[in-house]
Write a protein that holds these residues in place. Structure first.
Motif, short mmCIF file in Angstrom:
data_model
loop_
_atom_site.label_atom_id
_atom_site.label_comp_id
_atom_site.label_asym_id
_atom_site.label_seq_id
_atom_site.Cartn_x
_atom_site.Cartn_y
_atom_site.Cartn_z
N SER A 249 -3.89 -54.56 4.53
CA SER A 249 -3.32 -54.38 5.88
C SER A 249 -2.78 -52.98 6.09
N GLY A 250 -3.30 -52.04 5.32
CA GLY A 250 -2.78 -50.67 5.41
C GLY A 250 -3.12 -49.98 6.70
N ILE A 251 -4.31 -50.20 7.25
CA ILE A 251 -4.71 -49.49 8.47
C ILE A 251 -5.85 -50.26 9.15
N PHE A 252 -5.77 -50.34 10.48
CA PHE A 252 -6.78 -50.98 11.31
C PHE A 252 -7.14 -50.03 12.46
N VAL A 253 -8.40 -50.13 12.92
CA VAL A 253 -8.88 -49.29 14.00
C VAL A 253 -9.62 -50.17 15.00
N GLY A 254 -9.36 -49.98 16.30
CA GLY A 254 -10.09 -50.79 17.26
C GLY A 254 -9.77 -50.48 18.70
N GLU A 255 -10.58 -51.05 19.59
CA GLU A 255 -10.39 -50.93 21.03
C GLU A 255 -9.54 -52.08 21.54
N LYS A 256 -9.04 -51.92 22.75
CA LYS A 256 -8.12 -52.89 23.35
C LYS A 256 -8.74 -54.29 23.41
N ALA A 257 -9.96 -54.40 23.86
CA ALA A 257 -10.57 -55.72 24.04
C ALA A 257 -10.70 -56.46 22.71
N PRO B 259 -6.17 -73.20 13.76
CA PRO B 259 -5.48 -74.38 13.22
C PRO B 259 -4.95 -74.16 11.80
N ASP B 260 -5.47 -73.15 11.10
CA ASP B 260 -5.03 -72.86 9.73
C ASP B 260 -4.04 -71.70 9.68
N LEU B 261 -3.41 -71.41 10.81
CA LEU B 261 -2.53 -70.24 10.87
C LEU B 261 -1.35 -70.36 9.90
N LYS B 262 -0.74 -71.55 9.82
CA LYS B 262 0.45 -71.69 8.99
C LYS B 262 0.17 -71.53 7.51
N SER B 263 -1.06 -71.76 7.11
CA SER B 263 -1.40 -71.62 5.70
C SER B 263 -1.86 -70.21 5.33
N ALA B 264 -2.03 -69.35 6.35
CA ALA B 264 -2.47 -67.97 6.09
C ALA B 264 -1.33 -67.13 5.55
N LYS B 265 -1.67 -66.16 4.71
CA LYS B 265 -0.67 -65.28 4.13
C LYS B 265 -0.46 -64.02 4.97
N ASP B 266 -1.50 -63.60 5.68
CA ASP B 266 -1.40 -62.42 6.53
C ASP B 266 -2.37 -62.56 7.69
N PHE B 267 -2.44 -61.52 8.52
CA PHE B 267 -3.30 -61.59 9.71
C PHE B 267 -4.77 -61.67 9.33
N ILE B 268 -5.16 -60.97 8.27
CA ILE B 268 -6.57 -60.99 7.86
C ILE B 268 -7.00 -62.40 7.51
N GLY B 269 -6.12 -63.17 6.86
CA GLY B 269 -6.46 -64.53 6.50
C GLY B 269 -6.39 -65.50 7.66
N ALA B 270 -5.82 -65.07 8.80
CA ALA B 270 -5.67 -65.96 9.95
C ALA B 270 -6.85 -65.89 10.90
N VAL B 271 -7.77 -64.98 10.68
CA VAL B 271 -8.93 -64.83 11.58
C VAL B 271 -10.21 -64.97 10.77
N PRO B 272 -11.32 -65.29 11.43
CA PRO B 272 -12.60 -65.41 10.71
C PRO B 272 -12.96 -64.11 9.99
N SER B 273 -13.72 -64.24 8.93
CA SER B 273 -14.06 -63.08 8.11
C SER B 273 -14.91 -62.05 8.85
N ASP B 274 -15.67 -62.52 9.86
CA ASP B 274 -16.53 -61.59 10.60
C ASP B 274 -15.78 -60.88 11.73
N PHE C 230 -13.68 -58.45 11.31
CA PHE C 230 -13.53 -57.03 10.96
C PHE C 230 -14.82 -56.48 10.37
N LEU C 231 -15.05 -55.21 10.66
CA LEU C 231 -16.04 -54.41 9.96
C LEU C 231 -15.31 -53.71 8.82
N ILE C 232 -15.75 -53.92 7.59
CA ILE C 232 -15.06 -53.36 6.43
C ILE C 232 -15.74 -52.06 6.04
N ASP C 233 -14.98 -50.96 6.12
CA ASP C 233 -15.50 -49.63 5.80
C ASP C 233 -15.09 -49.26 4.38
#
Length: 620
Positions: free
Chosen positions: A244-252, A265-280, A282-285
């Protein structure tokens, strides 16, 4: 009897003096008229002298005609209004006007003001955001430690051309999605992470960065150049192994990701924002060689001594971590400019006092930074070259400017009057001496001799100088200061790290350790010019003081002398005004931004009291 002249044996009739004078006058008038009307049309179209100079920096073509005038050089052409005075375009005696035609050799031809320099438009600084909750109850020492790290973060990103912005819960609560977050019962760490994202979504397009993520690479690094453009099309981007050191993106894309996380629905079990959203999401650079992230895992694995300090005493440990980060920023800068520092000295003789402040600054930059782990490297540069006191960064005083990427340049730009009294080494100069004994534009001519040679006029030299000072490349590879002013006290923002103010201790192991006055003196390099004896050095300082006093208050006679020497050295005068105005505008830009940012996040990341400065001419 008068002599009878003949031509091929035939007598030549005598011509009366009056008729001879009339004949010669007629021939002269005919020749002038012929030159005026036929010479311009007789010049063939083709290559000119411009092909012998660098076409990239060639002079702009002048229009042949202007409305209401037959020539741009016509002194009787109609008088034009000067451009409107722009906001925040004055600082003390420095005045400027921003325009895309800033490469014009002489600013007054555009600004119609002899004292207003034409500078390039301010570059748009893309925002880079971090989140800090200043509302939490903390010990004062811990707050000071956080503030020190935030200040280091701001300086590092500002020096790389960004506008660092510290977000707080105020931006989170201004987000319409904050109501949905309030309804959720989440872990405190995950709740803070979502508040951070809501604050970013409230601001829009940009870069979200942990304040322990810092830029440690050259200005030309592809990733830093991409981030500076401020356009991030496509998917949200994060970087491999930076978490979670740095993210880049547009408003939308930011809005869509936040809504997806809040609805998961799995938000409470996530440890951070990355784990709370589907893996696709983010584009991983994988390419992030210019970014250093000092997260808990990195500090524990690579800097265990600092990690132990943080566990034992969080406030003291964070101050130690901040000192380590500053040392890494400084050593990274030294690795980038591995060829050393050039303290320009175009006139080697009698200019030692003139460049003394710049030389002292170079000594500060070349010394090894104070670090809790001297031999350590930044996490993104494990194979760096740590600073070793026995092999310091090379400092030289060449007379010419060299456009070398691995060489940092510090230039001291003198006013023509300062240059004149130092080069002549005399207390007084007059108009007669200026006109008959002094050379034109000596400082700029010597400075650009290696780039342009000796057969070039002042105008192309000014253009090259302006490129060295104000181009994007030149800004981050050089520093140009006025000889008549003290060095700015806020140069830490220019370089991106806290500059050591003590160059007495070189760090060399000496047994026994002698006092500074008994340490062996380094032998001067003959290439740096002659070394003045104490009497000459004292006189140089006196002449410099005379030049400063001359620039502050002038009598009518001194005003006439100033006008004469500036008219005789148009290129040197233009260079001096340009460098002075560019440095002044940079400081005005930063102070205005800093004063504005103090209103937010409780003033976190602000300087706690101004630095005492560099002192007048670094007097010991």
């Amino acid at each position: 009897m008068p002599v009878q002249r003949t031509f091929f044996g035939r007598p030549i009739p005598a011509v009366p003096p009056r008729r001879m004078a009339l004949l010669l006058a007629s021939v002269a008038i005919f020749a002038v008229i012929t030159l005026v009307f036929t010479l311009p049309n007789s010049i063939p179209v083709g290559p000119s002298l411009g092909r012998f100079t660098d076409h990239k920096y060639s002079l702009p073509k002048m229009p042949k005609k202007l409305p209401g005038a037959t020539s741009i050089l016509n002194p009787f052409r109609p008088i034009a209004h000067p451009p409107p005075i722009q906001k925040n375009s004055t600082n003390g005696e420095s005045k400027w006007h921003a325009g895309w035609n800033w490469r014009s050799p002489f600013s007054s031809s555009i600004t119609l003001d002899e004292n207003r320099s034409l500078l390039p438009p301010l570059r748009v600084r893309p925002p880079i955001y971090t989140y800090y909750d200043h509302t939490l109850e903390k010990d004062e020492t811990l707050k000071e430690a956080h503030n020190a790290i935030l200040l280091t973060w701001r300086r590092a990103w500002w020096a790389q051309g960004f506008k660092p912005v510290i977000l707080s819960p105020a931006e989170t609560m201004n987000n319409q999605l904050y109501v949905e977050l309030q309804r959720l019962d989440l872990d405190s760490q995950l709740n803070t992470e979502l508040m951070r994202w809501l604050a970013w979504e409230n601001m829009g397009t940009g870069v979200l960065c942990n304040y322990l993520t810092l830029p440690m690479g050259p200005h030309e690094d592809p990733l830093l150049s991409y981030l500076r453009r401020g356009k991030y099309p496509g998917k949200l981007t994060r970087f491999e192994k930076l978490g979670s050191g740095i993210f880049v993106g547009e408003k939308a894309e930011i809005t869509a990701a936040v809504k997806t996380a809040l609805a998961s629905p799995d938000l409470k079990s996530a440890k951070d924002f990355i784990g709370a959203v589907p893996s696709d999401t983010f584009l991983i650079d994988p390419h992030h060689d210019s970014l250093a992230f000092y997260d808990t895992q990195v500090v524990t694995d690579s800097y265990s001594k600092v990690a132990k300090d943080i566990v034992n005493d969080p406030a003291k440990g964070l101050q130690t971590l901040n000192q380590l980060i500053i040392a890494h920023l400084h050593s990274t800068w030294q690795n980038i400019f591995s060829a050393g520092i050039a303290v320009l000295k175009p006139q080697p003789e009698h200019m030692s006092a003139l460049v003394q402040p710049a030389r002292k600054l170079a000594d500060f930059l070349a010394q090894c930074p104070v670090s809790p782990l001297p031999a350590s490297c930044p996490p993104n540069r494990p194979k760096c070259k740590p600073c070793v006191s026995s092999v310091p960064l090379k400092i030289a005083s060449p007379p010419v400017y060299r456009n070398t990427s691995a060489l940092y340049t510090i230039g001291t730009v003198p006013h023509p009057y300062t240059m004149a009294i130092l080069s002549s080494f005399r207390d007084n100069i007059n108009v007669r001496w200026i006109r008959r004994d002094s050379e034109r534009d000596p400082w700029l001519t010597i400075l650009t001799k290696e780039l342009l040679g000796t057969g070039v006029s002042g105008a192309p030299r000014v253009i090259k100088f302006k490129e060295a000072v104000a181009s994007e490349y030149g800004t981050f590879h050089s520093l140009w200061v006025s000889a008549e002013k003290n060095l700015p006290h806020d140069l830490d923002w220019h370089f991106g790290f806290t500059i050591p103010r003590n160059a007495t201790d070189t760090g060399k192991s000496e047994t026994p350790v002698p006092g500074p006055e008994r340490r062996p003196q380094e032998k001067p390099d003959p290439k740096d010019g002659p070394v003045p004896n104490p009497e000459e050095m004292q006189k140089e300082k006196e002449l410099l003081k005379r030049a400063r006093d001359f620039g502050q208050a002038r009598s009518e006679a001194e005003e006439k002398l100033r006008g004469a020497i500036e008219a005789w050295n148009l290129a040197d005068t233009e260079a001096w005004k340009f460098a002075r105005a560019f440095l002044a505008r940079s400081r005005v830009e930063r102070i205005k931004w800093e004063d504005e940012e103090k209103k937010y996040a409780g003033g976190a990341g602000a300087e706690r009291g101004r630095s005492e400065g560099w002192g007048r001419w670094f007097d010991d």
